[in-house]
Design a protein around this motif. Structure first.
Motif, short mmCIF file in Angstrom:
data_model
loop_
_atom_site.label_atom_id
_atom_site.label_comp_id
_atom_site.label_asym_id
_atom_site.label_seq_id
_atom_site.Cartn_x
_atom_site.Cartn_y
_atom_site.Cartn_z
N LYS A 69 -49.82 56.93 -24.41
CA LYS A 69 -48.95 56.35 -23.45
C LYS A 69 -47.94 55.58 -24.38
O LYS A 69 -46.58 55.86 -24.08
N GLY A 101 -45.36 58.61 -24.73
CA GLY A 101 -45.16 58.77 -23.28
C GLY A 101 -45.81 60.10 -22.51
O GLY A 101 -45.28 60.66 -21.91
N GLY A 109 -43.23 66.14 -14.55
CA GLY A 109 -42.72 65.30 -15.60
C GLY A 109 -42.35 63.98 -15.07
O GLY A 109 -42.43 62.92 -16.05
N GLY A 110 -41.84 63.65 -13.83
CA GLY A 110 -41.26 62.62 -13.27
C GLY A 110 -42.48 61.43 -13.35
O GLY A 110 -42.65 60.37 -13.55
N THR A 117 -45.40 61.58 -14.67
CA THR A 117 -45.59 61.19 -16.03
C THR A 117 -44.75 60.04 -16.99
O THR A 117 -45.45 59.20 -17.46
N LYS A 118 -43.85 60.22 -16.67
CA LYS A 118 -42.65 59.28 -17.41
C LYS A 118 -43.16 57.88 -16.61
O LYS A 118 -42.99 56.63 -17.03
N THR A 176 -46.70 56.35 -17.41
CA THR A 176 -46.72 56.05 -18.90
C THR A 176 -45.75 54.93 -19.32
O THR A 176 -45.84 54.65 -20.50
N ASP A 177 -44.86 54.41 -18.22
CA ASP A 177 -44.26 53.00 -18.79
C ASP A 177 -45.16 52.23 -19.22
O ASP A 177 -46.40 51.89 -18.71
N THR A 193 -52.94 54.32 -16.17
CA THR A 193 -52.80 55.63 -17.05
C THR A 193 -53.89 56.50 -17.12
O THR A 193 -53.55 57.89 -17.09
#
Length: 356
Positions: free
Chosen positions: A194, A198, A328-329, A331-332, A335-336, A344
């Motif tokens: 994470k 990311g 992908g979005g 995941t981003k 993982t902030d 997460t």
């Protein structure tokens, strides 16, 4: 292809690689590794609900002489055949290119979905039928062909100095075989993926299934690097067919100055020697991670290219492309740094199956 090219003459049969004794015989042969072993395949398929398939070439007496295993995945990202998902590699246990071609002909008969295989560059599949190279990574190994003193001399001088620095800093490494140690390792793994990359991590269930498959035979070892009663690094090693595999590793970035990973690597080598194994396999390193490649080179005397091979073309429909973009979005987002680690981790449990 003329089947007489393979000697002796063989036929191809379908088999379940998790339970078929013929596959187990191949999986413990000289051309086999961890990621085509029945317990590894069982852990992957049990976690994600996949069904493993295999084709085995057998001689006139019914004895297995070669094989290939794969999983068919058909989800929102499309239909695809993978040897094998979530595995560093799955070098098919085959003696030669002719046997590989025979098996691949049977595997691909009537199949239009793309097939992907990852294997070392000397595998017969790398020069076999209709597979194109679409990617490459690095593989590293340390042969355990001498005593510990000589192995210590072979590693890079910087690594030897780091081992001493780690000991001076009070780092101790515990070798544990219990499930709780695996869970501790997974927590560090989630945090590292994470915060540093990311990325989401595979679910804790996967780690627990690995333990369930390998621990009864004493082949699952978790190494914990500890300072002042705090676990600051961990690694999961698996043993198969005379080789010790470094499968997962994670550490706390704020403690890297005491070199816990060097302490773990050296302990892993010591464990391999004590257990009478022939090699420590340090696994896959992506070429876009030069720091990781460089670190493993300090420990390994063997290095090879690990190839990704594919037959067919991956063509995404607009809906599949949209799903991939959304994945992908998500995941981003998940993982902030503001997202709690447990959230997460749960996201990984829900979504990781789509990353294969």
């Amino acid at each position: 292809m003329n089947r007489a090219d393979t000697a002796p003459a063989v036929t191809v049969v379908a088999a379940d690689p998790v339970i078929d004794p013929r596959w187990r015989a191949l999986a413990t042969g000289p051309d086999a590794g961890l990621f085509t072993s029945p317990p590894w395949i069982a852990a992957v398929c049990g976690t994600y609900g996949f069904t493993a398939q295999s084709r085995i070439a057998v001689d006139a007496a019914g004895a297995p002489v070669g094989g290939v295993a794969w999983v068919t995945v058909d989800d929102a990202r499309g239909r695809r055949l993978l040897s094998l998902p979530f595995s560093d590699r799955a070098d098919p246990p085959v003696p030669d290119t002719a046997t590989w071609d025979l098996l691949f002909d049977d595997l691909s008969a009537g199949e239009t979905a793309p097939y992907t295989l990852r294997c070392l560059d000397h595998s017969p599949a790398a020069s076999g039928a209709r597979l194109d190279e679409v990617g490459a990574a690095a593989w590293h190994g340390t042969p355990l062909d001498t005593d510990l003193d000589e192995l210590h001399r072979r590693i890079a001088g910087q690594s030897r100095r780091n081992i001493k620095a780690s000991a001076r800093a009070g780092v101790r490494v515990e070798v544990r075989d219990d499930l709780e140690a695996v869970r501790i390792m997974h927590g560090l793994h989630v945090r590292l993926r994470k915060n540093k990359y990311g990325l989401l991590a595979q679910p804790q269930e996967f780690f627990e299934r690995i333990w369930q498959e390998f621990a009864p035979d004493g082949h699952c070892h978790t190494l914990l690097a500890i300072v002042d009663d705090e676990v600051i690094a961990a690694a999961l090693f698996l043993e198969w067919n005379g080789v010790l595999y470094y499968k997962f590793g994670a550490s706390l970035q704020e403690h890297l100055q005491v070199r816990p990973n060097d302490a773990i690597y050296w302990t892993g080598i010591q464990q391999g020697v004590e257990r009478g194994l022939r090699l420590v396999d340090w696994g896959l390193s992506d070429l876009d991670q030069p720091g990781l490649v460089g670190f493993k080179r300090k420990w390994a005397t063997d290095e090879r290219r690990l190839l990704t091979l594919r037959s067919g073309t991956v063509e995404r429909t607009p809906a599949q492309q949209e799903f991939g973009d959304a994945l992908g979005g998500l995941t981003k987002l998940l993982t902030d740094e503001a997202v709690p680690d447990d959230v997460t981790a749960r996201a990984g449990a829900l979504l990781y199956r789509y990353f294969c």
